[in-house]
Scaffold this active site. Structure first.
Site, PDB file in Angstrom:
ATOM      1  N   ARG A  30       0.837  -1.199   0.000  1.00  0.00           N
ATOM      2  CA  ARG A  30       0.000   0.000   0.000  1.00  0.00           C
ATOM      3  C   ARG A  30       0.870   1.245   0.000  1.00  0.00           C
ATOM      4  NH1 ARG A  30      -1.898   0.832   4.323  1.00  0.00           N
ATOM      5  NH2 ARG A  30      -1.317  -1.084   5.394  1.00  0.00           N
ATOM      6  N   ARG A  75       1.496 -12.115  -1.403  1.00  0.00           N
ATOM      7  CA  ARG A  75       0.142 -12.397  -0.892  1.00  0.00           C
ATOM      8  C   ARG A  75      -0.523 -13.537  -1.642  1.00  0.00           C
ATOM      9  NH1 ARG A  75      -2.110  -8.818   3.392  1.00  0.00           N
ATOM     10  NH2 ARG A  75      -0.333  -7.469   3.798  1.00  0.00           N
ATOM     11  N   TYR A 117      -1.619  -2.706  -6.921  1.00  0.00           N
ATOM     12  CA  TYR A 117      -1.474  -3.482  -5.687  1.00  0.00           C
ATOM     13  C   TYR A 117      -2.795  -3.553  -4.913  1.00  0.00           C
ATOM     14  CZ  TYR A 117      -0.493  -4.891  -0.997  1.00  0.00           C
ATOM     15  OH  TYR A 117      -0.562  -5.554   0.197  1.00  0.00           O
ATOM     16  N   ASP A 132      -9.847  -9.743   8.032  1.00  0.00           N
ATOM     17  CA  ASP A 132      -9.248  -8.414   7.821  1.00  0.00           C
ATOM     18  C   ASP A 132     -10.168  -7.241   8.156  1.00  0.00           C
ATOM     19  OD1 ASP A 132      -6.854  -6.989   6.931  1.00  0.00           O
ATOM     20  OD2 ASP A 132      -7.998  -6.390   5.177  1.00  0.00           O
ATOM     21  N   CYS A 135       0.312  -8.139  11.124  1.00  0.00           N
ATOM     22  CA  CYS A 135       0.565  -8.388  12.544  1.00  0.00           C
ATOM     23  C   CYS A 135      -0.249  -9.550  13.099  1.00  0.00           C
ATOM     24  CB  CYS A 135       0.322  -7.129  13.355  1.00  0.00           C
ATOM     25  SG  CYS A 135       1.583  -5.876  13.065  1.00  0.00           S
ATOM     26  N   SER A 172      -1.566  -4.034   9.939  1.00  0.00           N
ATOM     27  CA  SER A 172      -1.224  -4.834   8.766  1.00  0.00           C
ATOM     28  C   SER A 172      -0.021  -5.735   9.039  1.00  0.00           C
ATOM     29  CB  SER A 172      -0.921  -3.911   7.591  1.00  0.00           C
ATOM     30  OG  SER A 172      -2.036  -3.094   7.333  1.00  0.00           O
ATOM     31  N   HIS A 179     -10.668  -2.514  11.077  1.00  0.00           N
ATOM     32  CA  HIS A 179      -9.615  -3.378  10.532  1.00  0.00           C
ATOM     33  C   HIS A 179      -9.430  -4.558  11.493  1.00  0.00           C
ATOM     34  CE1 HIS A 179      -5.150  -3.584   8.983  1.00  0.00           C
ATOM     35  NE2 HIS A 179      -5.940  -4.387   8.300  1.00  0.00           N
ATOM     36  N   LYS A 181      -9.828  -1.959   1.225  1.00  0.00           N
ATOM     37  CA  LYS A 181      -9.509  -0.887   2.175  1.00  0.00           C
ATOM     38  C   LYS A 181     -10.250   0.406   1.837  1.00  0.00           C
ATOM     39  CE  LYS A 181      -6.550  -3.610   4.100  1.00  0.00           C
ATOM     40  NZ  LYS A 181      -6.507  -4.071   5.471  1.00  0.00           N
TER      41      LYS A 181
HETATM   42  P1  GTP Z   1      -2.876  -7.811   6.791  1.00  0.00           P
HETATM   43  O1  GTP Z   1      -3.440  -8.756   5.800  1.00  0.00           O
HETATM   44  O2  GTP Z   1      -1.697  -7.043   6.255  1.00  0.00           O
HETATM   45  O3  GTP Z   1      -3.874  -6.902   7.395  1.00  0.00           O
HETATM   46  O4  GTP Z   1      -2.163  -8.679   7.931  1.00  0.00           O
HETATM   47  P2  GTP Z   1      -2.616  -9.715   9.064  1.00  0.00           P
HETATM   48  O5  GTP Z   1      -2.834  -8.963  10.335  1.00  0.00           O
HETATM   49  O6  GTP Z   1      -3.704 -10.600   8.594  1.00  0.00           O
HETATM   50  O7  GTP Z   1      -1.263 -10.529   9.282  1.00  0.00           O
HETATM   51  P3  GTP Z   1      -0.913 -12.081   9.125  1.00  0.00           P
HETATM   52  O8  GTP Z   1      -1.791 -12.970   9.965  1.00  0.00           O
HETATM   53  O9  GTP Z   1      -0.867 -12.391   7.694  1.00  0.00           O
HETATM   54  O10 GTP Z   1       0.548 -12.150   9.760  1.00  0.00           O
HETATM   55  C1  GTP Z   1       1.632 -11.482   9.252  1.00  0.00           C
HETATM   56  C2  GTP Z   1       2.929 -12.017   9.735  1.00  0.00           C
HETATM   57  O11 GTP Z   1       2.940 -12.206  11.144  1.00  0.00           O
HETATM   58  C3  GTP Z   1       3.267 -13.375   9.106  1.00  0.00           C
HETATM   59  O12 GTP Z   1       4.601 -13.363   8.694  1.00  0.00           O
HETATM   60  C4  GTP Z   1       3.060 -14.339  10.230  1.00  0.00           C
HETATM   61  O13 GTP Z   1       3.852 -15.471  10.093  1.00  0.00           O
HETATM   62  C5  GTP Z   1       3.367 -13.511  11.475  1.00  0.00           C
HETATM   63  N1  GTP Z   1       2.579 -13.989  12.648  1.00  0.00           N
HETATM   64  C6  GTP Z   1       1.250 -14.156  12.699  1.00  0.00           C
HETATM   65  N2  GTP Z   1       0.851 -14.638  13.910  1.00  0.00           N
HETATM   66  C7  GTP Z   1       1.971 -14.757  14.648  1.00  0.00           C
HETATM   67  C8  GTP Z   1       2.219 -15.188  15.993  1.00  0.00           C
HETATM   68  O14 GTP Z   1       1.342 -15.564  16.753  1.00  0.00           O
HETATM   69  N3  GTP Z   1       3.526 -15.158  16.417  1.00  0.00           N
HETATM   70  C9  GTP Z   1       4.540 -14.733  15.593  1.00  0.00           C
HETATM   71  N4  GTP Z   1       5.774 -14.732  16.084  1.00  0.00           N
HETATM   72  N5  GTP Z   1       4.337 -14.339  14.314  1.00  0.00           N
HETATM   73  C10 GTP Z   1       3.080 -14.342  13.852  1.00  0.00           C
HETATM   74  C1  SPV Z   2      -3.171  -4.517   4.819  1.00  0.00           C
HETATM   75  O1  SPV Z   2      -2.164  -3.921   4.396  1.00  0.00           O
HETATM   76  O2  SPV Z   2      -3.673  -4.260   5.934  1.00  0.00           O
HETATM   77  C2  SPV Z   2      -3.804  -5.591   4.033  1.00  0.00           C
HETATM   78  C3  SPV Z   2      -3.345  -5.805   2.665  1.00  0.00           C
HETATM   79  O3  SPV Z   2      -4.717  -6.239   4.501  1.00  0.00           O
HETATM   80  S1  SPV Z   2      -4.038  -4.635   1.590  1.00  0.00           S
HETATM   81  O4  SPV Z   2      -5.387  -5.075   1.229  1.00  0.00           O
HETATM   82  O5  SPV Z   2      -3.212  -4.611   0.409  1.00  0.00           O
HETATM   83  O6  SPV Z   2      -4.099  -3.351   2.202  1.00  0.00           O
HETATM   84 MN    MN Z   3      -5.316  -5.533   6.487  1.00  0.00          MN
END
Ligand code: GTP
Ligand code: SPV
Ligand code: MN
Length: 614
Positions: A91, A400, A228, A308, A281, A279, A257, A237
């Site tokens: 983004r 992704r 993207y 999300d 996290c 994001s 979010h 978003k």
């Molecule tokens: P967006 O789609 O960007 O909004 O992100 P999201 O909040 O859905 O994040 P996602 O679950 O895809 O996690 C992102 C990163 O955090 C990945 O590399 C995961 O492996 C890592 N991760 C997720 N959960 C954990 C956890 O419980 N512990 C650790 N150490 N890493 C984690």
């Molecule tokens: C984020 O960045 O929080 C995402 C991916 O979930 S995007 O939809 O590209 O913003």
């Molecule tokens: Mn997100």
């Protein structure tokens, strides 16, 4: 409305008037599409109906044009790889604008452009930008069909990748025209139906001429110069967070979010929990959590409503209810594997688009963390030959997958329920290697809103810019609040007044590390242990100690049996250091200054109370 498929060929050659191609369309929708066609001057207009046959047509076309690479169809049926422009992998927050008549409407945390000059500037850019290209007309619904909160959008885009992605991420096609018709009142059939006007062109993908502009007062989004996800899939978003948060503030609901998950206990008690993490996290991972063996044996089950975005409202009984407006997942791939997230791995076995991952010689895909050992060779996300020793990443850190939520083996039965699910707990969480404990509970709603508002997190590769610096990310919504953050926070405080028994609010941090930078908490499936305490607290069953930052479990209140975390380590995870908390309060100053003079009084009082507890 008559069925579009019987009436028109999917593609009409411009300048044949699209008006005749779609006689059943509201004249307001048609007029807007006509204007956009006139502005962008596409060679062809392709009307998407959302059928499976159409998806095949678009995929084939994408392969021919180079937007997609067909993957090994035996291993990964229906799966394709997309490589983006290397300048277009996340983004672009700097290029994202809220466009309103006054800057006060956008507030101190948003980039702002005066609405009329934004239109003028972007009209110049869009003018003729689709010459020689096809414009896809992508009608879509955000939210389960028939939900009181469901919203219709129409995205006009010149990217076949965007068109196919929107088909996965939303309820796309004829269903949207029908929903639009259903919203037209019998009393005034010619009234303008409510829908979000989304205009998108990837154009020449030049970061210097990239603008993601939101016009909340006009229910309009214009996005130029990026393909993207978060910049280009305008239902996500742009609509479901920025425009929706604005509408929610006006209409007494919330767009957040957040992930949304169901937890079923061995006794069959079901609890729904929503969680806001910034994001990259951990939302997708937490939403798809598979409990440790011992919990599964006992009968625990976690199901996913969304990963999300949630839309929430207060029902007639005063309970907070929520839906997931999306129909698919646009999830982070690096780090995802059969140990960390088996449900996500299963979801991306078929009908999935992969963006910016590595390509193996047999037409399979690879990314860092997929397997313990890297492959001997692959083609990296930029299309170059790659070997483990090359010093580069095979997959982009923000690569992704785009998969239909129906592929998730743990999809919650209510994921398509227009009535949504009741929310018992809200969790805020950030990525903090230091200072912030594993879990604690807010004293009450107002304190919880303060915790959410002051949420800090280390930046990730989901947005372009520096990675790993702590920034304030209120409610994980900093990049997504479509109006003034002052009014957003007031909205959170006000929503409480509509609720009879509000959800309990918690704060988690899965990412605290030891002196050597290793995670202190194993995370992923083991987060079930923390979730269990959260559920029990929300239902008035678990113990907590009052501390200066909130209610905290003692080590004996969390089940640590069967996990490689000693009581000492747990104490380290939960430790609060008064000097660190003081520094934390100081570092919130930056956010408070952005809100200077506008800070809701609850925020000031909560901060004062915290300081007086120190
Ligand atoms: P967006 O789609 O960007 O909004 O992100 P999201 O909040 O859905 O994040 P996602 O679950 O895809 O996690 C992102 C990163 O955090 C990945 O590399 C995961 O492996 C890592 N991760 C997720 N959960 C954990 C956890 O419980 N512990 C650790 N150490 N890493 C984690
Ligand atoms: C984020 O960045 O929080 C995402 C991916 O979930 S995007 O939809 O590209 O913003
Ligand atoms: Mn997100």
């Amino acid at each position: 409305m008559s069925d579009a498929k019987t009436e028109l060929k999917p593609e009409s050659k411009y300048p044949k008037p699209p008006a005749r191609a779609r006689p059943a369309l509201s004249r307001h929708v048609q007029a807007w599409i006509d204007q956009c066609v006139e502005l962008c001057q596409p060679e062809n207009v392709f009307w998407c109906d959302g059928s499976p046959e159409e998806k095949q047509t678009l995929l084939k076309r994408g392969v021919k044009e180079g937007a997609f690479i067909e993957l090994n169809q035996e291993k990964l049926p229906g799966c394709y790889l997309h490589r983006s422009n290397p300048n277009d992998v996340a983004r672009s927050e700097q290029a994202t604008f809220i466009c309103t008549p006054s800057q006060d409407m956008a507030g101190g945390t948003n980039n702002w452009m005066e609405a009329r000059s934004a239109y003028a500037k972007l009209r110049g850019l869009f003018s003729g930008c689709m010459k020689g290209r096809t414009m896809y007309v992508v009608p879509f619904v955000m939210g389960p069909i028939g939900s009181p909160l469901a919203k219709v959008g129409v995205e006009l885009t010149d990217s076949v990748y965007v068109a196919v992605s929107m088909g996965i991420m939303t309820r796309m096609g004829t269903v949207a025209w029908k929903q639009l018709d259903a919203g037209v009142s019998a009393a005034d059939p010619d009234a303008e139906p409510e829908f979000t006007r989304c205009l998108h062109s990837i154009a020449d993908c030049n970061p210097q001429r990239r603008y993601i502009c939101h016009f909340p007062l006009d229910n309009t989004i214009w996005s130029f110069g990026s393909g993207y996800g978060g910049n280009a899939l305008l239902g996500k978003k742009c609509l479901a967070l920025r425009i929706a948060s604005f509408l929610g503030q006006q209409q007494d609901w919330m767009a957040e979010h957040m992930l949304l998950m169901g937890a079923t206990s061995p006794e069959g008690e079901k609890t729904y929990v929503a969680a806001a993490f910034p994001s990259a996290c951990g939302k997708t991972n937490f939403a798809m959590l598979i409990p440790p063996q011992k919990y599964r044996d006992a009968g625990w089950k976690i199901t996913t409503v969304g990963d999300d975005i949630v839309w929430m409202w207060v029902d007639d009984t005063g309970r907070l209810r929520a839906i997931n407006p999306e129909a698919g997942y646009f999830g982070v791939v690096p780090g995802t594997n059969d140990q960390t997230n088996p449900n996500a791995m299963a979801a991306m076995q078929r009908d999935t688009l992969f963006t910016n991952v590595g390509l193996l010689p047999d037409g399979d895909v690879w990314w860092e963390g997929k397997t313990p050992e890297p492959p001997a060779e692959c083609i990296d996300w930029t299309g170059q030959e790659w070997t483990p020793g090359s010093g580069q990443k095979a997959a982009h850190p923000n690569s992704r997958f785009t998969a239909p939520m129906a592929n998730n083996p743990a999809l919650d039965p209510a994921a398509n329920d227009p009535a949504g699910v009741p929310v018992s707990a809200i969790i805020f969480g950030g990525r903090r290697s230091r200072v912030v404990p594993l879990v604690y509970q807010a004293f009450n709603w107002i304190h919880g809103v303060y915790l959410g508002a002051t949420l800090g997190s280390e930046t990730t590769s989901a947005a372009s810019g520096h990675v790993g610096v702590v920034r304030r990310d209120p409610m994980a919504m900093l990049p997504f609040i479509g109006y003034n953050i002052r009014d957003y926070l007031v909205h959170w405080f006000r929503m409480r007044k509509k609720m009879t028994d509000c959800p309990r609010i918690f704060h988690v941090n899965w990412f605290r590390t030891d002196d050597r930078g290793r995670f202190l908490w194993p995370g992923y499936g083991e987060n079930m242990r923390i979730l269990k305490w959260i559920i029990d607290r929300s239902r008035g069953r678990a113990y907590a100690r009052e501390t200066l930052i909130g209610w905290m479990p003692r080590s004996s209140d969390i089940d640590l049996d069967g996990v490689d975390v000693s009581f000492e380590q747990f104490e380290q995870l939960q430790a609060i250091n008064v000097d660190d908390v003081k520094a934390e309060v100081m570092s919130q100053e930056e956010l408070f200054l952005k809100l200077a003079g506008d800070l809701p009084k609850e925020m000031i009082f909560q901060r004062e109370l915290l300081i007086s507890r120190l």
